[in-house]
Scaffold this motif. Structure first.
Motif, short mmCIF file in Angstrom:
data_model
loop_
_atom_site.label_atom_id
_atom_site.label_comp_id
_atom_site.label_asym_id
_atom_site.label_seq_id
_atom_site.Cartn_x
_atom_site.Cartn_y
_atom_site.Cartn_z
N TYR A 67 30.68 39.27 26.75
CA TYR A 67 30.75 38.57 27.92
C TYR A 67 29.79 37.46 27.97
CZ TYR A 67 31.82 43.55 29.62
OH TYR A 67 32.43 44.67 29.59
N MET A 71 26.48 41.13 34.60
CA MET A 71 27.27 41.03 35.78
C MET A 71 26.65 40.12 36.97
SD MET A 71 28.57 44.66 36.46
CE MET A 71 29.05 45.84 34.92
N TYR A 97 37.69 39.87 29.26
CA TYR A 97 37.77 40.90 30.26
C TYR A 97 36.51 40.95 31.00
CZ TYR A 97 36.66 45.69 31.86
OH TYR A 97 36.08 46.71 32.63
N VAL A 100 36.60 42.01 36.92
CA VAL A 100 36.67 42.86 37.77
C VAL A 100 35.24 43.58 38.19
CG1 VAL A 100 36.82 44.97 35.95
CG2 VAL A 100 38.09 45.19 38.25
N HIS A 101 34.49 43.32 37.45
CA HIS A 101 33.09 43.71 37.60
C HIS A 101 32.60 43.10 38.69
CE1 HIS A 101 32.37 44.05 32.99
NE2 HIS A 101 32.82 45.17 33.25
N LEU A 103 34.35 41.74 41.76
CA LEU A 103 35.02 41.64 42.82
C LEU A 103 34.38 42.10 44.16
CD1 LEU A 103 38.68 42.85 41.68
CD2 LEU A 103 37.67 40.39 41.90
N ASP A 104 33.56 43.20 44.14
CA ASP A 104 32.96 43.70 45.20
C ASP A 104 31.50 42.96 45.47
OD1 ASP A 104 34.84 45.65 45.99
OD2 ASP A 104 33.76 47.26 45.12
#
Lengths: 311, 297
Positions: A67, A71, A97, A100-101, A103-104
């Motif tokens: 990454y 995050m 990738y 998706v980590h 989104l919330d």
């Protein structure tokens, strides 16, 4: 918690971020994989040639395992870019990738308070699904590597036009599997595996009815592509589409060489009486035309020609 | 949830290939083992045929499955193998196919789709080894024997060695699970098993670590872990380490940090010789203790 999409996900119109003008600042950031300076530097030169002032986010060039950052580092880069009033648009260095980590961690008000174009594709599809959820248009389009290597090509030029508020219209050759027809509806789509990784969550935009779907994917097996389409078939979601744009499927593996990705897709979708076009130039390829998620478009599919017009 | 009736010596068991084509010798060797258990195996018409990567066309595979499900004289159905293709059959198999004459459906991997359909219709289903396993591992191997015990109505209870990452605790709930890629591909459809309160078990093959992580995020974003009372992490095989994690268990352990339900790692379920028979839809108690794990149906 309600596992299914919230009712407001069924919105019919989306906020269009304001257009750019010469002199505007744009943020370059890396919400997923770590990026390489070589192409990011060149892409920033291209953005400067458009009259923009590109700035790197704090962790845009960072590296943490595969990454760009942890995050929380990646999340703060996105939130900072939206909160900063001097930033007029956001362009991703690359996918990979990891989107998706985050989104919330992104709230509706983070992006609705000051809507800006968010540019990317592949893994960035997860962000587009979030933006769709919150009713803001988003830009499925080439990223830094493409801008660096193909600064003058039509995909890049269309991206520039959209960012600066010009209308675009695409015309391409037909395909033998095409199903003809003409329809006007909202356009949504992206990387199929990323979209299916959100099915049944609040970011599942298939709960919107009556839209035109576009899909692309890379390095999947032919069976996993089919399995994903069966999900959409069994759940009735294919039956609610107004049109279907099949993009580029690259690096697809199969154990049965008599099958092609398009023949497998056709077998699943051909029963639906909607315009369907194949071999559309969107995906992990050079001809990766920008698609405005949430925009109203007119798709006209003929046997010899396909036209997609953004309103 | 309906529990299919136990089978008895002399009962007929159907062998079908609802997905990929299989090797005949596995089926023939499995037939001998099933006969050894006192059963009468019936090889269905499209069990040994070949059509592309599949055993047969969608229509022919649907026919075998429907015929086996509706035949009163067939007391259980065992898949020859998984592979890929069961999802193609779902729209042709309404719930009555499973409920009219409830019987055990046996298999794993792609057969997870059939288990999802059976439990959605309200009938328990049997996640367990198939013909290749029986042929290769033999009748007396522990997992083969566990399958026989469940079929003949004997209660099963599994003892598993402890694992460093295990989370201590006890939970009692119905057991659901199977192949993670197959099951997540059913989310948002009527065959989504993740909406139940459950002890969840997962396994997969050939999926890289980030892809399995993406599937776990999928479950998390859908709120699934609010329904999970206990987690059984089965065997993940044929994947490579990556720059983020050296093995699947490291990733799952990091992902599960916020959750407090009991978790058992390295449980013998998956594409491995130790693949214990698990009854989908049946209540079980999962006890994860410092000195070992027990799963008791």
């Amino acid at each position: 918690m309600n596992c299914m999409a919230q009712p407001e996900n069924e919105r019919k119109s989306y906020i269009k971020p304001h257009s750019l003008k010469v002199g505007d600042k744009v943020m370059v950031l890396s919400p997923a994989g770590s990026a390489k300076a070589t192409y990011v530097d060149e892409a920033m030169n291209e953005l400067r040639a458009w009259g923009l002032q590109p700035v790197l986010s704090k962790h845009a060039m960072g590296a943490y395992h595969t990454y760009s950052g942890t995050m929380s580092e990646r999340l703060s880069d996105i939130k900072d870019a939206f909160a900063d009033d001097s930033i007029q648009a956001i362009i991703c260095t690359r996918g990979g990738y990891g989107a998706v980590h985050l989104l919330d961690g992104i709230a509706a008000e983070d992006i609705r308070k000051n809507p800006k174009w968010f540019v990317g594709y592949s893994d960035i599809t997860a962000y587009h699904a979030l933006s769709t959820r919150y009713g803001v248009m988003s830009l499925h389009a080439p990223m830094c590597e493409h801008l660096a290597h193909s600064p003058q090509d039509p995909s890049t030029e269309c991206l520039r036009k959209i960012l600066f508020g010009e209308n675009v219209e695409y015309s391409f050759d037909g395909h033998e599997y095409n199903k003809t027809g003409k329809v006007t509806a909202t356009l949504l789509g992206g990387n199929l595996a990323v979209l299916m990784g959100l099915s049944g969550t609040q970011y599942d935009f298939f709960n919107n009815n009556d839209f035109i779907l576009f899909i692309e994917d890379v390095e999947e097996t032919i069976h996993s592509i089919e399995r994903m389409l069966y999900n959409l078939k069994i759940s009735g979601k294919l039956g609610h589409l107004k049109g279907l744009i099949i993009g580029q499927f690259t690096g697809i593996r199969t154990e049965d060489n008599t099958l092609t990705t398009y023949s497998v897709i056709r077998d699943v979708v051909n029963e639906y009486n909607i315009p369907i076009c194949y071999n559309f130039p969107v995906g992990h390829v050079k001809k990766n035309y920008p698609m405005i998620e949430g925009a109203t478009v007119t798709l006209e599919v003929k046997t010899d020609k396909v036209n997609l017009k953004f309103k | 949830m309906i529990r299919p009736k136990n089978i008895n010596k002399g009962d007929k068991i159907a062998i079908i290939s609802p997905a990929s084509s299989t090797r005949a010798e596995y089926v023939y060797e499995a037939v001998e083992i099933l006969k050894g258990w006192g059963l009468v195996p019936v090889i269905y018409p499209h069990c040994l045929t070949k059509y592309g990567t599949y055993s047969a066309t969608i229509e022919d595979r649907v026919k075998d499955l429907k015929d086996a499900l509706s035949d009163d004289s067939i007391c259980a159905i065992i898949a020859s193998r998984g592979g890929y293709g069961v999802v193609q059959l779902l729209n042709y198999l309404p719930d009555e196919c499973y409920t009219a004459n409830p019987k055990w459906i046996i298999g794993f991997s792609d057969i997870s789709v059939l288990h999802a359909a059976s439990v959605t219709a309200g009938v328990m289903s049997l996640h367990a080894p198939m013909c290749k396993h029986l042929a290769v591992e033999g009748a007396t191997q522990y997992s083969s024997e566990a399958l026989r015990r469940v079929l003949f109505g004997e209660s099963v209870s599994y003892e598993v060695a402890p694992h460093n990452y295990n989370k201590i605790g006890e939970a009692t709930a119905p057991v659901y699970g199977g192949n993670l890629a197959v099951l997540t591909a059913l989310m948002g459809t009527r065959y989504d098993i993740f909406r139940n309160d459950m002890i969840l078990f997962i396994e997969d093959i050939g999926e890289n670590i980030y892809r399995v992580e993406r599937m776990l995020y999928h479950l998390q974003l859908a709120g699934v872990f609010e329904h999970v009372k206990g987690l059984i992490v089965g065997r993940f095989t044929d994947y490579k380490e990556d720059a983020n994690f050296s093995c699947m268990e490291d990733m799952v352990n990091a992902f599960m940090a916020p959750y407090n339900f009991p978790i058992s790692y390295n449980f013998p379920v998956g594409h491995v010789p130790e693949n214990y028979a698990l009854i989908e839809g049946a209540e079980a108690t999962l006890t994860v203790a410092a000195d070992g794990v027990r799963l008791k149906f």
